[in-house]
Design a protein around this motif. Structure first.
Motif, PDB file in Angstrom:
ATOM      1  N   PHE A 137       0.836  -1.190   0.000  1.00 26.25           N
ATOM      2  CA  PHE A 137       0.000   0.000   0.000  1.00 26.25           C
ATOM      3  C   PHE A 137       0.875   1.246   0.000  1.00 26.25           C
ATOM      4  CE2 PHE A 137      -3.059  -3.047   1.886  1.00 26.25           C
ATOM      5  CZ  PHE A 137      -4.001  -2.970   0.854  1.00 26.25           C
ATOM      6  N   ARG A 138       0.599   2.119  -0.969  1.00 26.41           N
ATOM      7  CA  ARG A 138       1.336   3.383  -1.018  1.00 26.41           C
ATOM      8  C   ARG A 138       0.701   4.353  -0.020  1.00 26.41           C
ATOM      9  NH1 ARG A 138       3.082   7.084  -6.249  1.00 26.41           N
ATOM     10  NH2 ARG A 138       3.945   8.810  -5.042  1.00 26.41           N
ATOM     11  N   ILE A 139       1.459   4.647   1.005  1.00 27.23           N
ATOM     12  CA  ILE A 139       0.989   5.529   2.070  1.00 27.23           C
ATOM     13  C   ILE A 139       1.523   6.935   1.851  1.00 27.23           C
ATOM     14  CG2 ILE A 139       0.910   5.902   4.560  1.00 27.23           C
ATOM     15  CD1 ILE A 139      -0.520   3.343   3.587  1.00 27.23           C
ATOM     16  N   ASN A 140       0.635   7.907   1.950  1.00 27.05           N
ATOM     17  CA  ASN A 140       1.042   9.306   1.830  1.00 27.05           C
ATOM     18  C   ASN A 140       1.605   9.751   3.171  1.00 27.05           C
ATOM     19  OD1 ASN A 140       1.104  12.135   1.655  1.00 27.05           O
ATOM     20  ND2 ASN A 140      -0.523  12.134   0.133  1.00 27.05           N
ATOM     21  N   PRO A 141       2.930   9.954   3.267  1.00 26.97           N
ATOM     22  CA  PRO A 141       3.552  10.162   4.584  1.00 26.97           C
ATOM     23  C   PRO A 141       3.499  11.588   5.106  1.00 26.97           C
ATOM     24  CG  PRO A 141       5.247  10.112   2.919  1.00 26.97           C
ATOM     25  CD  PRO A 141       3.935   9.883   2.196  1.00 26.97           C
ATOM     26  N   GLU A 142       2.920  12.516   4.292  1.00 27.73           N
ATOM     27  CA  GLU A 142       2.902  13.921   4.704  1.00 27.73           C
ATOM     28  C   GLU A 142       4.312  14.424   5.004  1.00 27.73           C
ATOM     29  OE1 GLU A 142       0.536  16.755   5.375  1.00 27.73           O
ATOM     30  OE2 GLU A 142      -0.005  15.607   3.612  1.00 27.73           O
ATOM     31  N   VAL A 143       5.234  14.070   4.111  1.00 27.72           N
ATOM     32  CA  VAL A 143       6.608  14.558   4.200  1.00 27.72           C
ATOM     33  C   VAL A 143       6.883  15.384   2.952  1.00 27.72           C
ATOM     34  CG1 VAL A 143       9.053  13.925   4.191  1.00 27.72           C
ATOM     35  CG2 VAL A 143       7.431  12.642   5.599  1.00 27.72           C
ATOM     36  N   GLY A 144       7.187  16.664   3.142  1.00 31.90           N
ATOM     37  CA  GLY A 144       7.488  17.528   2.008  1.00 31.90           C
ATOM     38  C   GLY A 144       8.915  17.319   1.542  1.00 31.90           C
ATOM     39  N   ALA A 145       9.141  17.580   0.252  1.00 30.16           N
ATOM     40  CA  ALA A 145      10.484  17.464  -0.317  1.00 30.16           C
ATOM     41  C   ALA A 145      10.904  18.812  -0.878  1.00 30.16           C
ATOM     42  CB  ALA A 145      10.498  16.408  -1.417  1.00 30.16           C
ATOM     43  N   HIS A 146      12.186  19.134  -0.702  1.00 26.65           N
ATOM     44  CA  HIS A 146      12.712  20.400  -1.216  1.00 26.65           C
ATOM     45  C   HIS A 146      12.975  20.253  -2.713  1.00 26.65           C
ATOM     46  CE1 HIS A 146      13.494  20.699   3.131  1.00 26.65           C
ATOM     47  NE2 HIS A 146      13.362  21.994   2.939  1.00 26.65           N
ATOM     48  N   THR A 147      11.913  20.380  -3.504  1.00 22.83           N
ATOM     49  CA  THR A 147      12.024  20.197  -4.940  1.00 22.83           C
ATOM     50  C   THR A 147      10.909  20.987  -5.606  1.00 22.83           C
ATOM     51  OG1 THR A 147      12.253  18.533  -6.684  1.00 22.83           O
ATOM     52  CG2 THR A 147      10.623  18.080  -4.986  1.00 22.83           C
ATOM     53  N   HIS A 148      10.798  20.890  -6.927  1.00 25.59           N
ATOM     54  CA  HIS A 148       9.770  21.620  -7.668  1.00 25.59           C
ATOM     55  C   HIS A 148       8.380  21.106  -7.289  1.00 25.59           C
ATOM     56  CE1 HIS A 148       7.397  23.074 -11.111  1.00 25.59           C
ATOM     57  NE2 HIS A 148       8.361  23.956 -11.297  1.00 25.59           N
ATOM     58  N   ALA A 149       7.396  21.995  -7.208  1.00 25.23           N
ATOM     59  CA  ALA A 149       6.043  21.610  -6.792  1.00 25.23           C
ATOM     60  C   ALA A 149       5.448  20.520  -7.671  1.00 25.23           C
ATOM     61  CB  ALA A 149       5.127  22.841  -6.808  1.00 25.23           C
ATOM     62  N   ASN A 150       5.807  20.516  -8.963  1.00 20.74           N
ATOM     63  CA  ASN A 150       5.221  19.539  -9.878  1.00 20.74           C
ATOM     64  C   ASN A 150       5.775  18.126  -9.692  1.00 20.74           C
ATOM     65  OD1 ASN A 150       3.810  21.657 -10.918  1.00 20.74           O
ATOM     66  ND2 ASN A 150       4.692  21.583 -12.967  1.00 20.74           N
ATOM     67  N   ILE A 151       6.849  17.971  -8.925  1.00 23.81           N
ATOM     68  CA  ILE A 151       7.414  16.643  -8.722  1.00 23.81           C
ATOM     69  C   ILE A 151       7.495  16.292  -7.231  1.00 23.81           C
ATOM     70  CG2 ILE A 151       8.638  16.391 -10.908  1.00 23.81           C
ATOM     71  CD1 ILE A 151      11.128  17.481  -9.662  1.00 23.81           C
ATOM     72  N   THR A 152       6.645  16.966  -6.436  1.00 23.38           N
ATOM     73  CA  THR A 152       6.453  16.594  -5.043  1.00 23.38           C
ATOM     74  C   THR A 152       5.249  15.672  -4.967  1.00 23.38           C
ATOM     75  OG1 THR A 152       7.337  18.694  -4.237  1.00 23.38           O
ATOM     76  CG2 THR A 152       5.944  17.462  -2.728  1.00 23.38           C
ATOM     77  N   THR A 153       5.377  14.545  -4.285  1.00 22.41           N
ATOM     78  CA  THR A 153       4.300  13.544  -4.328  1.00 22.41           C
ATOM     79  C   THR A 153       3.851  13.060  -2.966  1.00 22.41           C
ATOM     80  OG1 THR A 153       5.887  11.716  -4.509  1.00 22.41           O
ATOM     81  CG2 THR A 153       5.100  12.676  -6.566  1.00 22.41           C
ATOM     82  N   GLY A 154       4.415  13.575  -1.879  1.00 22.59           N
ATOM     83  CA  GLY A 154       4.143  12.998  -0.564  1.00 22.59           C
ATOM     84  C   GLY A 154       3.257  13.834   0.339  1.00 22.59           C
ATOM     85  N   LEU A 155       2.550  14.844  -0.220  1.00 27.42           N
ATOM     86  CA  LEU A 155       1.715  15.710   0.603  1.00 27.42           C
ATOM     87  C   LEU A 155       0.243  15.389   0.418  1.00 27.42           C
ATOM     88  CD1 LEU A 155       3.582  19.098  -0.028  1.00 27.42           C
ATOM     89  CD2 LEU A 155       3.789  17.571   1.947  1.00 27.42           C
ATOM     90  N   ALA A 156      -0.583  15.850   1.358  1.00 29.22           N
ATOM     91  CA  ALA A 156      -2.010  15.515   1.330  1.00 29.22           C
ATOM     92  C   ALA A 156      -2.686  16.023   0.068  1.00 29.22           C
ATOM     93  CB  ALA A 156      -2.694  16.094   2.567  1.00 29.22           C
ATOM     94  N   GLU A 157      -2.227  17.172  -0.461  1.00 23.48           N
ATOM     95  CA  GLU A 157      -2.887  17.725  -1.642  1.00 23.48           C
ATOM     96  C   GLU A 157      -2.488  17.027  -2.938  1.00 23.48           C
ATOM     97  OE1 GLU A 157       0.499  20.769  -0.716  1.00 23.48           O
ATOM     98  OE2 GLU A 157      -0.876  19.494   0.395  1.00 23.48           O
TER      99      GLU A 157
END
Length: 386
Positions: A137-157
């Motif tokens: 199961f791919r869990i959304n960990p609510e961990v932000g990454a210091h990268t471009h917004a279009n390639i961030t995948t771990g946030l609730a939105e």
């Protein structure tokens, strides 16, 4: 280090085209395998979405890596290239029935599942085939990454993954289905990540979730931490091979694992990014009112990253080694965003010169389009030019 390019042989190839340094690719693969081998429970999958050129896939498959796929087409490409079926993981928020059936027919290692409806469809299709599908199961960990917004995948939105609060109910739902088997958790927080702090935060979150599962007596055989390791776009010569040692050590030190747990990685850009360059020819030098334009025959249809992500690629003139001149380096596409670099200094360029747009081995050829009815660029490995 322009002398690493077989420039004379380039002159016989129709531009624009992608050139892949197969020696650097093999050196990178050797480094990945060497550093991962320090941790016997680490398993490496190559993220096919970064570059699916058949010659590149074959080299990576021969190196013994698994494959991380996000479509049925990628599964077919991986199998054709020689990847072991039981080394393939299949992710993606919108898996079509034919893609799920393709994966089931291939007996892949596991599906990285992103919703309850998807889980139920996999169970139904597996039942029709008389099979049991492994699922993480791919869990959304609510961990932000210091990268471009279009390639961030771990946030609730983001559209990806299952909310942490839904982790236990989803696992319990899987336990009631006869044709799926829960084997682990999957995470991916984004791409082009250069700060190990982001991965350290992911480790802390995974540890928290594992404690919750232990309290419920739920065993987790596999932890998949995704990929995301970035490369040095500004100075590819300084870092032709990323620091895999520190990357793997971050997870080895940060994760609290149970006996026998496997840790899976899905590396793409860090394996193929630096070995590729887009080779393009100068068409015209145009003097504007306030700028000088270097107009080349490659466009955003060949390499979309600068237009899509505001990405920066080092550009060098392979033909001329004169004094630097500041240009806007632009393509022929009828879009104002068809710009590879603004106000960048390269050797003074003339019509017919060959330029190399560096660090283009990942998300270059694979994202090319035929916009403006332009032909797709070909991809050439070193051996093709001998």
């Amino acid at each position: 280090m322009t002398n690493t390019f077989p420039i004379e042989k380039f002159r016989n190839v129709l531009t624009p085209f992608y050139y892949y340094d197969s020696a650097l690719l093999r050196q990178t693969l050797d480094e990945v395998k060497k550093e991962a081998a320090q941790h016997p429970n680490f398993v490496i999958h190559y993220a096919v979405k970064a570059n699916a050129n058949p010659k590149i896939l074959k080299i990576i498959a021969e190196a013994g890596l698994g494959a991380d796929c996000v479509s049925g087409g990628e599964i077919e490409a991986a199998m054709k290239a020689g990847f072991r079926h039981d080394s393939i993981v299949f992710a993606g928020v919108g898996k079509a029935d034919w893609e799920i059936n393709t994966a089931l027919d291939a007996d892949i290692f596991c599906f990285n599942v992103e919703s309850v409806p998807e889980l139920e469809v996999i169970n139904e299709l597996a039942r029709e085939k008389g099979k049991v599908a492994n699922v993480c199961f791919r869990i959304n960990p609510e961990v932000g990454a210091h990268t471009h917004a279009n390639i961030t995948t771990g946030l609730a939105e983001n559209k990806f993954g299952i909310a942490m609060n839904d982790m236990i109910p989803v696992i319990e739902r899987a336990s009631k289905l006869e044709n799926v088997r829960f084997i682990g958790l999957h995470f991916h927080i984004g791409s082009q990540i250069l700060k190990m702090d982001d991965f350290e935060m992911l480790c802390l979150r995974i540890n928290e979730l594992q404690e919750i599962l232990k309290a419920k007596n739920i065993a987790v055989e596999n932890i998949n931490v995704g990929g995301g390791l970035g490369i040095n776009y500004a100075d590819p010569e300084a870092d032709p091979i990323p620091n895999f040692k520190d990357y793997f050590k971050t997870f080895a030190d940060g994760l609290r694992l149970s006996d026998g747990q496997k840790v899976h990685f899905e590396l793409g850009r860090s394996i193929v990014g630096q070995m590729g360059s887009l080779i393009t020819k100068v068409l015209y030098i145009k003097q504007g009112v306030n700028k000088k334009f270097c107009i080349v025959d490659a466009g955003m249809s060949d390499l979309i990253r600068p237009a899509l992500y505001d990405a920066t690629h080092k550009i060098e003139n392979l033909t001329s080694h004169g004094a630097p001149v500041v240009y806007d380096i632009v393509g022929p596409i009828c879009e104002s965003s068809d710009v590879f670099a603004k106000d960048t200094a390269i050797a003074e360029s003339r019509r017919g010169d060959l330029l190399a747009i560096r660090s283009a081995g990942a998300y270059g050829e694979i994202m090319a389009s035929q916009y403006n009815c332009r032909p797709l660029p070909q991809g050439i490995v070193t051996e093709d030019l001998k």
